[in-house]
Design a protein around this motif. Structure first.
Motif, short mmCIF file in Angstrom:
data_model
loop_
_atom_site.label_atom_id
_atom_site.label_comp_id
_atom_site.label_asym_id
_atom_site.label_seq_id
_atom_site.Cartn_x
_atom_site.Cartn_y
_atom_site.Cartn_z
N UNK A 49 3.24 -0.90 4.23
CA UNK A 49 2.59 0.38 3.98
C UNK A 49 3.66 1.45 3.86
N UNK A 50 3.72 2.11 2.72
CA UNK A 50 4.74 3.12 2.44
C UNK A 50 4.06 4.45 2.17
N UNK A 51 4.12 5.36 3.13
CA UNK A 51 3.46 6.65 3.03
C UNK A 51 4.50 7.74 2.81
N UNK B 119 0.86 -1.19 0.00
CA UNK B 119 0.00 0.00 0.00
C UNK B 119 0.89 1.23 0.00
N UNK B 120 0.64 2.16 -0.91
CA UNK B 120 1.49 3.35 -1.01
C UNK B 120 0.67 4.62 -1.08
N UNK C 177 5.02 -4.15 7.74
CA UNK C 177 5.85 -2.99 8.07
C UNK C 177 5.13 -1.71 7.66
N UNK C 178 5.18 -0.70 8.53
CA UNK C 178 4.57 0.60 8.23
C UNK C 178 5.64 1.68 8.27
N UNK C 179 5.74 2.44 7.19
CA UNK C 179 6.80 3.45 7.05
C UNK C 179 6.17 4.77 6.63
N UNK D 62 6.04 -6.10 11.30
CA UNK D 62 5.28 -5.20 12.15
C UNK D 62 6.02 -3.95 12.59
N UNK D 63 7.20 -3.70 12.05
CA UNK D 63 7.95 -2.50 12.44
C UNK D 63 7.17 -1.24 12.08
#
Length: 391
Positions: free
Chosen positions: A180-182, A161-162, A200-202, A217-218
């Motif tokens: 997830x790359x926001x 997801x971006x 991973x969420x970034x 899960x980071x």
């Protein structure tokens, strides 16, 4: 042409990180400072002028004319143009700082003998160790533009997801699972052969350098750089990990700088905000006292080869030296000298033979060895930092 990146009188402001390296070998943004200059001067030999005990590892030049550059001032296109027009017997100044000059290595630099030119420097410069994380957001933006110019990113996997995918750059060999790359607040850079595991969420700006891993899960917030060959889990915000270091499990790291060959045990947590919301004071080697950062958020500074055990709790504004080993319950004090062994109940000296033994094992896991030069550097730091240890 040879360029020599020199440490100026601010060098001690970056201890304990500069115990083991010159300023130019510090990472801020995506690249180390020396690597930034190498991008602008690809045909030049890059050398260092630093402390004598580091020169066997970070080479200087014995003869020949060189362009000397202040390591604290990061390159920009405009600044590089001014450097390219700089001739012999001329020096560039910004405020009270010498930026650059031509000289022969056997000569002692005396500004009075140069035609001094004041310039309007337009880049990022660092004066204190906390600038590394405080200015990392801006530095990532600059390095992202430098590294991705005229290059094409690898495709973003469909299962990721971006937000603002045009601001995401993925180098060859990187693996991205359902992350997830926001990038709505800044770009995201994923280095060669880096891995983002599941969930991973970034949030950018963010850099994951070559061969590093974000574990499952980071949660990574803005202004964070993970240097090469590192493994990171848990929650990280506005922090810089220089490289070859691990924070593999849950726990919070915020507004912090971690050196190389460090390990943070499971559920290690750093406080980055005082309960009374006051500005944070941080130990200064240069001042030999705690110094006001004028920052409300400031977490942990940790020198190379230091480790902490599971459930370690670090107070707001803690400085850990080189090759410290921290463990046990409670909060250890917020200045831990190099080669300290212990925790909140007290410290003793971490014996040098044990330091070498552990460092060698850790480095071999990355197919590297602790060299004789590395041992000599650590021996020098051990002797030099004895004044701060109590036993």
């Amino acid at each position: 042409m040879n360029i020599v990146l020199f440490d100026d009188h601010y060098r001690n402001n970056f201890l304990p990180l500069t115990y083991t390296r010159p300023i130019a070998d510090l990472r801020i943004g995506i690249l180390k400072i020396a690597e930034k200059f190498q991008h602008y001067f690809p045909s030049a030999s890059t050398l260092y002028q630093t402390e004598d005990y580091l020169q066997n590892k970070f080479k200087n030049l014995k003869s020949g004319e060189c362009l000397y550059l202040n390591s604290r001032f990061l390159p920009t296109e405009n600044y590089v143009k001014q450097l390219q027009n700089l001739g012999p017997n001329k020096a560039l100044k910004y405020k009270n700082n010498v930026l650059a000059y031509y000289a022969n290595p056997v000569e002692d630099f005396e500004l009075s003998s140069y035609n001094s030119i004041s310039v309007d420097y337009d880049g990022i410069y660092i004066e204190d160790i906390w600038d590394l994380f405080a200015k990392n957001h801006e530095a990532i933006l600059a390095d992202f533009a430098l590294l991705t110019r005229h290059k094409t990113s690898q495709d973003i996997p469909e299962h990721a997801y971006t937000d603002k995918p045009e601001q995401i750059f993925i180098e060859e060999g990187a693996e991205i699972h359902n992350a997830t790359l926001n990038a709505s607040e800044g770009p995201i850079y994923i280095g060669k052969n880096a891995v983002l595991m599941e969930n991973t969420s970034v949030r950018g700006p963010f850099a994951l350098c070559d061969h590093s891993t974000l574990k499952m899960g980071a949660k990574i917030y803005t202004g964070t750089t993970i240097g090469p060959h590192s493994k990171i889990g848990g929650e990280v915000s506005n922090s810089l990990i220089q490289g070859y270091s691990n924070k593999g499990h849950d726990g919070f790291l915020g507004n912090s700088v971690i050196g190389e060959w460090c390990n943070l045990g499971a559920d290690t947590n750093t406080s980055n905000l005082k309960n009374n919301y006051a500005s944070v004071k941080l130990w200064s080697y240069e001042a030999n006292r705690f110094k006001n950062t004028n920052l409300q958020f400031c977490g942990l500074i940790m020198g190379d080869h230091s480790k902490c055990g599971i459930n370690t709790m670090f107070n707001t504004g803690t400085v850990v030296g080189v090759s410290a080993n921290i463990f046990g319950s409670g909060f250890p004090r917020n200045f831990i000298p190099s080669f300290s062994w212990g925790g909140s109940q007290g410290f003793k000296t971490y014996k040098l033979d044990k330091v070498f033994e552990v460092a060698d094992v850790v480095m071999q896991r990355r197919n590297l060895n602790l060299t004789d030069i590395d041992r000599q550097i650590l021996q020098h730091i051990f002797d030099k930092s004895a004044q701060f240890r109590r036993d």
